[in-house]
Design an enzyme around this catalytic site. Structure first.
Site, PDB file in Angstrom:
ATOM      1  N   ARG A  65       0.814  -1.217   0.000  1.00 14.27           N
ATOM      2  CA  ARG A  65       0.000   0.000   0.000  1.00 14.27           C
ATOM      3  C   ARG A  65       0.845   1.264   0.000  1.00 14.27           C
ATOM      4  O   ARG A  65       0.387   2.313  -0.442  1.00 14.27           O
ATOM      5  CB  ARG A  65      -0.993  -0.019   1.167  1.00 14.27           C
ATOM      6  CG  ARG A  65      -2.013  -1.151   0.998  1.00 14.27           C
ATOM      7  CD  ARG A  65      -2.990  -1.265   2.135  1.00 14.27           C
ATOM      8  NE  ARG A  65      -2.309  -1.579   3.382  1.00 14.27           N
ATOM      9  CZ  ARG A  65      -2.904  -1.562   4.566  1.00 14.27           C
ATOM     10  NH1 ARG A  65      -4.183  -1.237   4.675  1.00 14.27           N
ATOM     11  NH2 ARG A  65      -2.231  -1.862   5.654  1.00 14.27           N
ATOM     12  N   GLU A 102       4.224  -7.738  13.568  1.00 14.09           N
ATOM     13  CA  GLU A 102       3.359  -7.987  14.704  1.00 14.09           C
ATOM     14  C   GLU A 102       2.675  -9.349  14.599  1.00 14.09           C
ATOM     15  O   GLU A 102       2.152  -9.865  15.571  1.00 14.09           O
ATOM     16  CB  GLU A 102       2.323  -6.865  14.881  1.00 14.09           C
ATOM     17  CG  GLU A 102       1.421  -6.628  13.705  1.00 14.09           C
ATOM     18  CD  GLU A 102       1.986  -5.670  12.656  1.00 14.09           C
ATOM     19  OE1 GLU A 102       1.181  -5.139  11.880  1.00 14.09           O
ATOM     20  OE2 GLU A 102       3.206  -5.478  12.577  1.00 14.09           O
TER      21      GLU A 102
END
Length: 177
Positions: A65, A102
């Site tokens: 993105r 994460e």
């Protein structure tokens, strides 16, 4: 448009997607923001205004993105764009950096000849979470000969403290949640 106004635009267009890409993760979907031409222009203009069009020679976008935002900034300012990609996606000799996410691990790469020595690079990504992706990308820009003139993200997940991982570099975030 003020920075507060741009932050409100981002906040109004981001959708939370629970349990993606795995249970317990709340994915921040920026596609509605990118799909709204007026809002997307405000985001790009806000980033360019913050950094100043003459403060960088090229924009580097982090897959995937970050590509969208980086290409728009490059077009708006008349400079080039360089992709920082996931491992195995670039056809020539690369520098690589691995890092923890994460929700897993990943490796980023940039072409070894992506930047002219000393070229000022604005690094762009969509979201700053734990900072692993950003830290790896910053390292790659410098290893490839670029000089980081700025690092901007559309959204920062402040509670994950990603700024600590990229310190002492500054992070410009349009919206911090």
């Amino acid at each position: 448009m003020t920075e507060v106004d741009v932050a409100a635009v981002v906040a109004g267009k981001v959708l939370d997607v629970p349990d993606f890409p795995k249970p317990g993760i709340v994915f921040k979907d920026l596609m509605p923001l990118f799909a709204d031409g007026v809002a997307f222009r405000q985001v790009v203009d806000g980033i360019v205004s913050y950094h100043g069009a003459g403060s960088f020679d090229v924009v580097a976008g982090i897959e995937a993105r970050g590509f969208v935002v980086a290409a728009a900034i490059a077009y708006a300012t008349g400079v080039g764009v360089v992709p920082i990609r996931k491992a195995g996606k670039l056809p020539r000799a690369t520098h690589s950096a691995s890092y923890a996410l994460e929700y897993g691990e990943a490796t980023l790469e940039v072409h070894q000849d992506a930047f002219v020595g000393g070229q000022r690079v604005l690094l762009v990504d969509d979201v700053l979470a734990t900072g692993g992706t950003g830290a790896a990308a910053l390292e790659l820009v410098e290893r490839a000969g670029g000089v980081v003139s700025g690092f901007t993200v559309v959204m920062e997940l402040g509670f994950l403290e990603g700024r600590k991982r990229v310190a002492p570099r500054e992070v410009h975030a349009l919206l911090t949640v």
